[in-house]
Motif scaffolding. Sequence first.
Motif, short mmCIF file in Angstrom:
data_model
loop_
_atom_site.label_atom_id
_atom_site.label_comp_id
_atom_site.label_asym_id
_atom_site.label_seq_id
_atom_site.Cartn_x
_atom_site.Cartn_y
_atom_site.Cartn_z
N PHE A 1 1.23 16.84 -10.19
CA PHE A 1 0.69 15.49 -9.98
C PHE A 1 -0.07 15.33 -8.66
O PHE A 1 -0.41 14.21 -8.29
CB PHE A 1 1.84 14.48 -10.02
N LYS A 2 -0.37 16.43 -7.96
CA LYS A 2 -1.00 16.31 -6.65
C LYS A 2 -2.38 15.67 -6.72
O LYS A 2 -2.82 15.02 -5.76
CB LYS A 2 -1.07 17.69 -5.97
N ASN A 3 -3.10 15.86 -7.81
CA ASN A 3 -4.43 15.28 -7.94
C ASN A 3 -4.48 14.10 -8.92
O ASN A 3 -5.55 13.69 -9.34
CB ASN A 3 -5.43 16.35 -8.40
N ILE A 4 -3.31 13.59 -9.27
CA ILE A 4 -3.22 12.47 -10.21
C ILE A 4 -3.05 11.18 -9.41
O ILE A 4 -2.13 11.06 -8.58
CB ILE A 4 -2.03 12.65 -11.17
N HIS A 5 -3.94 10.23 -9.62
CA HIS A 5 -3.88 8.96 -8.90
C HIS A 5 -2.83 8.05 -9.53
O HIS A 5 -2.67 8.05 -10.76
CB HIS A 5 -5.25 8.27 -8.93
N PRO A 6 -2.09 7.27 -8.73
CA PRO A 6 -1.09 6.36 -9.29
C PRO A 6 -1.63 5.42 -10.35
O PRO A 6 -0.90 5.02 -11.26
CB PRO A 6 -0.60 5.58 -8.06
N SER A 7 -2.90 5.09 -10.28
CA SER A 7 -3.48 4.19 -11.28
C SER A 7 -3.49 4.81 -12.67
O SER A 7 -3.53 4.10 -13.68
CB SER A 7 -4.91 3.80 -10.88
N ASP A 8 -3.46 6.15 -12.73
CA ASP A 8 -3.45 6.82 -14.04
C ASP A 8 -2.18 6.50 -14.82
O ASP A 8 -2.18 6.50 -16.05
CB ASP A 8 -3.57 8.34 -13.86
N PHE A 9 -1.09 6.25 -14.11
CA PHE A 9 0.15 5.91 -14.79
C PHE A 9 0.08 4.52 -15.41
O PHE A 9 0.70 4.26 -16.44
CB PHE A 9 1.33 5.99 -13.82
N ARG A 10 -0.70 3.64 -14.78
CA ARG A 10 -0.81 2.27 -15.29
C ARG A 10 -1.73 2.19 -16.50
O ARG A 10 -1.78 1.15 -17.17
CB ARG A 10 -1.32 1.35 -14.18
N THR A 11 -2.44 3.27 -16.77
CA THR A 11 -3.35 3.26 -17.93
C THR A 11 -2.65 3.66 -19.22
O THR A 11 -3.28 3.66 -20.28
CB THR A 11 -4.53 4.22 -17.68
N VAL A 12 -1.36 4.03 -19.13
CA VAL A 12 -0.63 4.45 -20.34
C VAL A 12 -0.51 3.26 -21.29
O VAL A 12 -0.01 2.19 -20.92
CB VAL A 12 0.77 4.98 -19.97
N ARG A 13 -0.99 3.43 -22.49
CA ARG A 13 -0.95 2.40 -23.51
C ARG A 13 -0.50 3.02 -24.84
O ARG A 13 -0.70 4.21 -25.08
CB ARG A 13 -2.32 1.75 -23.71
N LEU A 14 0.10 2.21 -25.69
CA LEU A 14 0.46 2.66 -27.03
C LEU A 14 -0.77 2.51 -27.92
O LEU A 14 -1.04 1.44 -28.47
CB LEU A 14 1.64 1.86 -27.57
N GLY A 15 -1.53 3.62 -28.03
CA GLY A 15 -2.77 3.56 -28.79
C GLY A 15 -2.56 3.30 -30.27
O GLY A 15 -3.30 2.55 -30.90
N HIS A 16 -1.55 3.93 -30.84
CA HIS A 16 -1.24 3.77 -32.26
C HIS A 16 0.26 3.58 -32.41
O HIS A 16 1.00 4.55 -32.65
CB HIS A 16 -1.71 5.00 -33.04
N PRO A 17 0.75 2.35 -32.27
CA PRO A 17 2.20 2.07 -32.25
C PRO A 17 2.96 2.58 -33.47
O PRO A 17 4.16 2.84 -33.38
CB PRO A 17 2.26 0.54 -32.17
N ALA A 18 2.27 2.75 -34.60
CA ALA A 18 2.97 3.22 -35.81
C ALA A 18 3.59 4.60 -35.61
O ALA A 18 4.56 4.95 -36.28
CB ALA A 18 1.99 3.24 -36.99
N TRP A 19 3.03 5.37 -34.65
CA TRP A 19 3.55 6.71 -34.41
C TRP A 19 4.90 6.70 -33.71
O TRP A 19 5.53 7.75 -33.56
CB TRP A 19 2.55 7.53 -33.61
N ILE A 20 5.38 5.53 -33.29
CA ILE A 20 6.73 5.43 -32.77
C ILE A 20 7.74 5.90 -33.81
O ILE A 20 8.74 6.56 -33.49
CB ILE A 20 7.05 3.98 -32.34
N VAL A 21 7.46 5.58 -35.06
CA VAL A 21 8.34 6.02 -36.15
C VAL A 21 8.41 7.54 -36.20
O VAL A 21 9.48 8.12 -36.42
CB VAL A 21 7.85 5.45 -37.49
N GLY A 22 7.26 8.19 -35.98
CA GLY A 22 7.24 9.65 -35.98
C GLY A 22 8.06 10.23 -34.85
O GLY A 22 8.83 11.18 -35.05
N VAL A 23 7.92 9.67 -33.64
CA VAL A 23 8.69 10.16 -32.49
C VAL A 23 10.18 10.01 -32.75
O VAL A 23 10.97 10.95 -32.54
CB VAL A 23 8.28 9.40 -31.21
#
Length: 358
Positions: A51-73
């Motif tokens: 994570f040395k080159n990963i900006h903290p803002s990248d963590f805030r960009t996490v979104r559930l793009g396709h929520p239906a895949w929760i069932v798969g997980v």
Amino acid sequence: MSPNVRRAFLRVFLDDLPGVRVTDNSPNRKRNLLKTVPGLLISAFFLWYTFKNIHPSDFRTVRLGHPAWIVGVLGFTLASYTLRCVRWTRMMLPTGAGFGVCARVLMTSLAANNILPLRIGDIMRVFTYAGDLGASPSVILSTVILEKLLDIFVLVLLFVSTMGAGVSAHFKMLAEITLGISTGGLLVLIFGARLLIEPLRSLFAKLPQSALVEKIDHWVFLALDCIRQIGIVGSVQLLVYSGVIWFCEGMIFVSAARLLGLVTDQIGPWQAVSATNLSYLIPSSPGGIGTFEMAAKTSLMSHGAEASQAAVFGLVLHAWLLISVTGAGGILFLIHRFKIDNHKPLLVEIETLPVELP
């Protein structure tokens, strides 16, 4: 095997582990703490490097793009670990242990591996819960060895099959050699266990007798006898179980990639599942923190994923696996303790190990 050799075996493999006492002398707490520090430092290094080159803002960009895949997980996580319990129950069939007790002990040991250092969960499975399983620690350990061998074979096969174009020729050769060795060893064990017993017995008889030779002799024949009792058909069945287990595990990664909108090719998640699980072989903190994230990032980047997306994906998925597996094992552990009205502290329960190996 003489009592002295058996006691020596336990000292070599178990003595001075945190929370584990084989002899009457309690281990030095400071020394035990020092034994956990290298793993923590290794995890810290891998986390920093990932994570040395990963900006903290990248963590805030996490979104559930396709929520239906929760069932798969959720579904494939349940299927993967249920099948692990089924597979180990099949291994323990000669002992008469049923699915319920095998599932409880296996999930408890996996949970303990995630929170206690030095694979204490596997030690608990072999020694602490031998009475629950109605089997000797020797027999249980032989099934654990077979379980690990099957998993490594499938993972190395998957890793070689999904290596990206960026992998160096030397690393690819090393992976292929590892696959060849694991394949040969597995085939020999499955189809030649009965034939190997007498030649190996003669070989060990000719060697200079020592505690080490006697120890190796004992455990080699335990493993062979375990596989002999399972039989060729049973061993092939276990191999099929292992393939299905890791297919489900791979689908957890695929489902999570779709859920989080990770941009990669179709092979990327399958490379990640093999690399992250093989990363547990690297000594680190409990749960493989750091090494898992690094393996996920590296493998996914080799298949087109952006560094920030791959790193965040590895962290989120690892958190899910740690929480779900540890939670399930912890719940089963607590339910059983409540059922039998056991008020013994966990660390005391871990310390309850036999002085001699049956």
